[in-house]
Design an enzyme around this catalytic site. Sequence first.
Site, PDB file in Angstrom:
ATOM      1  N   LYS A   1       0.814  -1.217   0.000  1.00 39.68           N
ATOM      2  CA  LYS A   1       0.000   0.000   0.000  1.00 39.68           C
ATOM      3  C   LYS A   1       0.853   1.275   0.000  1.00 39.68           C
ATOM      4  O   LYS A   1       0.516   2.251  -0.672  1.00 39.68           O
ATOM      5  CB  LYS A   1      -0.966  -0.014   1.186  1.00 39.68           C
ATOM      6  CG  LYS A   1      -1.952  -1.174   1.069  1.00 39.68           C
ATOM      7  CD  LYS A   1      -2.971  -1.191   2.153  1.00 39.68           C
ATOM      8  CE  LYS A   1      -3.691  -2.535   2.236  1.00 39.68           C
ATOM      9  NZ  LYS A   1      -4.436  -2.881   1.028  1.00 39.68           N
TER      10      LYS A   1
ATOM     11  N   ASN B   1       2.421   1.652  -3.486  1.00 43.62           N
ATOM     12  CA  ASN B   1       1.345   1.932  -4.456  1.00 43.62           C
ATOM     13  C   ASN B   1       0.901   3.386  -4.372  1.00 43.62           C
ATOM     14  O   ASN B   1       0.717   4.054  -5.385  1.00 43.62           O
ATOM     15  CB  ASN B   1       0.123   1.050  -4.180  1.00 43.62           C
ATOM     16  CG  ASN B   1       0.336  -0.411  -4.556  1.00 43.62           C
ATOM     17  OD1 ASN B   1       1.345  -0.752  -5.181  1.00 43.62           O
ATOM     18  ND2 ASN B   1      -0.593  -1.265  -4.176  1.00 43.62           N
TER      19      ASN B   1
ATOM     20  N   GLY C   1      -7.997   1.812  -3.666  1.00 46.79           N
ATOM     21  CA  GLY C   1      -7.840   2.659  -2.487  1.00 46.79           C
ATOM     22  C   GLY C   1      -6.497   3.383  -2.518  1.00 46.79           C
ATOM     23  O   GLY C   1      -6.395   4.558  -2.138  1.00 46.79           O
ATOM     24  N   ASP C   2      -5.475   2.681  -2.989  1.00 45.37           N
ATOM     25  CA  ASP C   2      -4.142   3.298  -3.058  1.00 45.37           C
ATOM     26  C   ASP C   2      -4.110   4.399  -4.114  1.00 45.37           C
ATOM     27  O   ASP C   2      -3.483   5.443  -3.916  1.00 45.37           O
ATOM     28  CB  ASP C   2      -3.086   2.238  -3.375  1.00 45.37           C
ATOM     29  CG  ASP C   2      -3.027   1.164  -2.299  1.00 45.37           C
ATOM     30  OD1 ASP C   2      -3.345   1.479  -1.137  1.00 45.37           O
ATOM     31  OD2 ASP C   2      -2.678   0.013  -2.619  1.00 45.37           O
TER      32      ASP C   2
ATOM     33  N   LYS D   1      -8.530  -1.061 -15.274  1.00 47.24           N
ATOM     34  CA  LYS D   1      -7.376  -1.810 -15.776  1.00 47.24           C
ATOM     35  C   LYS D   1      -6.926  -2.826 -14.739  1.00 47.24           C
ATOM     36  O   LYS D   1      -7.123  -2.618 -13.538  1.00 47.24           O
ATOM     37  CB  LYS D   1      -6.204  -0.858 -16.056  1.00 47.24           C
ATOM     38  CG  LYS D   1      -6.405   0.019 -17.277  1.00 47.24           C
ATOM     39  CD  LYS D   1      -5.114   0.753 -17.572  1.00 47.24           C
ATOM     40  CE  LYS D   1      -5.298   1.766 -18.679  1.00 47.24           C
ATOM     41  NZ  LYS D   1      -4.167   2.691 -18.719  1.00 47.24           N
TER      42      LYS D   1
ATOM     43  N   SER E   1      -2.023   0.021 -13.255  1.00 47.15           N
ATOM     44  CA  SER E   1      -3.353   0.520 -13.630  1.00 47.15           C
ATOM     45  C   SER E   1      -3.574   1.983 -13.231  1.00 47.15           C
ATOM     46  O   SER E   1      -4.586   2.569 -13.577  1.00 47.15           O
ATOM     47  CB  SER E   1      -4.434  -0.353 -12.984  1.00 47.15           C
ATOM     48  OG  SER E   1      -4.531  -0.088 -11.594  1.00 47.15           O
TER      49      SER E   1
HETATM   50  O1  RIB Z   1      -3.895  -2.168  -1.628  1.00 48.52           O
HETATM   51  C1  RIB Z   1      -3.420  -3.151  -2.503  1.00 48.52           C
HETATM   52  C2  RIB Z   1      -2.157  -3.736  -1.987  1.00 48.52           C
HETATM   53  O2  RIB Z   1      -2.435  -4.391  -0.776  1.00 48.52           O
HETATM   54  C3  RIB Z   1      -1.519  -4.764  -2.878  1.00 48.52           C
HETATM   55  O3  RIB Z   1      -0.607  -4.229  -3.788  1.00 48.52           O
HETATM   56  C4  RIB Z   1      -0.877  -5.722  -1.902  1.00 48.52           C
HETATM   57  O4  RIB Z   1       0.511  -5.669  -1.925  1.00 48.52           O
HETATM   58  C5  RIB Z   1      -1.435  -5.345  -0.531  1.00 48.52           C
HETATM   59  O5  RIB Z   1      -0.502  -4.744   0.234  1.00 48.52           O
HETATM   60 NA    NA Z   2      -6.657  -1.791 -11.086  1.00 53.34          NA
END
Ligand code: RIB
Ligand code: NA
Length: 309
Positions: free
Chosen positions: A41, A44, A254-255, A290, A296
């Site tokens: 997270k 990301n 969410g990220d 995506k 994505s």
């Molecule tokens: O929020 C998605 C992420 O949660 C994924 O990339 C995975 O690594 C987990 O940490």
């Molecule tokens: Na996606």
Amino acid sequence: MSKLIVVVGSCMVDFISNVERLPKAGETVLGKEFKRSWGGKGANQCVAAAKLGASTTLIASLGLDIFGDEYFQALKSFNIDTKYIKLRKNISSGIAQIIVDDNGDNKIVIVPGANTLLSPADVDEAEDAVKKAAVLLAQFETSLKTTLRALELHKGHGISIVNGAPALANPDLNVLKNCDIFCVNETEAEVMSGIEPLTLKNTQEALNKFFKLGCNTVIITLGAEGAVFASRDNPKMVHVPVEKVKPVDTTGAGDAFLGALAYFIAYHPSLTLKEQIRRACHVAKESVLKAATQASFPMKEELSKELFL
Ligand code: RIB
Ligand code: NA
């Protein structure tokens, strides 16, 4: 004014299997496709902001294994400042096993590995960057002690956002009290508030619960319903809807939202929070169209110019 976004958080190597439907307990299902990609997270969210053109620094911890160095290079390729990313001996990089079904829904198991070693001392080493941050961003995938240290150092220097993901039933309340914005999705809000099932009708109750726990401004993301927010001084819930789409893969949405929110707060500080959230929801919506996570997340050039006015 600096526009730097500093993320204190996790890096995971994602092992993603696509299946028609998620398996029940004890069941084996045949997958359709497998992909390995970079996730976690913290990383990301940092990548989501970097892809929008933000200047970003990631404070994180990887294992010195077959994945760590490759992941490190991948982060560099997004122009993220990697100076404060440690590669640790004798421990594996964090990994995530992810199953995505035909509805775009997912289930995730994470083994944090080297992420567990991210410490307050690592944050101290990055003190200059933390104090320069227009936005400081952290999640629940790395130690809350480490996050607290970053919040302490950052106090008085900008806006701090903590994303309470993955869900923790009883997190250290000091983290909630010491950040400006606390953001969770509906499941995390259910776990923390005990209000279940959460619908648009009872989110106000959940928000009130978060204020009782000490939160200042709270955002609850609601997937296809967009997001709601309120603050201690202005506790009446405001709903920010989002355009409905048919998702391909909601992993990391969410990220995408949090990275984009950090971006709009740092780079468009004169917009209202409502407008910053609306624009971040739009970026998250693009990401569910995506497959995968970081891959994505949209680049600034792929989005309508109006988002950046
Ligand atoms: O929020 C998605 C992420 O949660 C994924 O990339 C995975 O690594 C987990 O940490
Ligand atoms: Na996606």
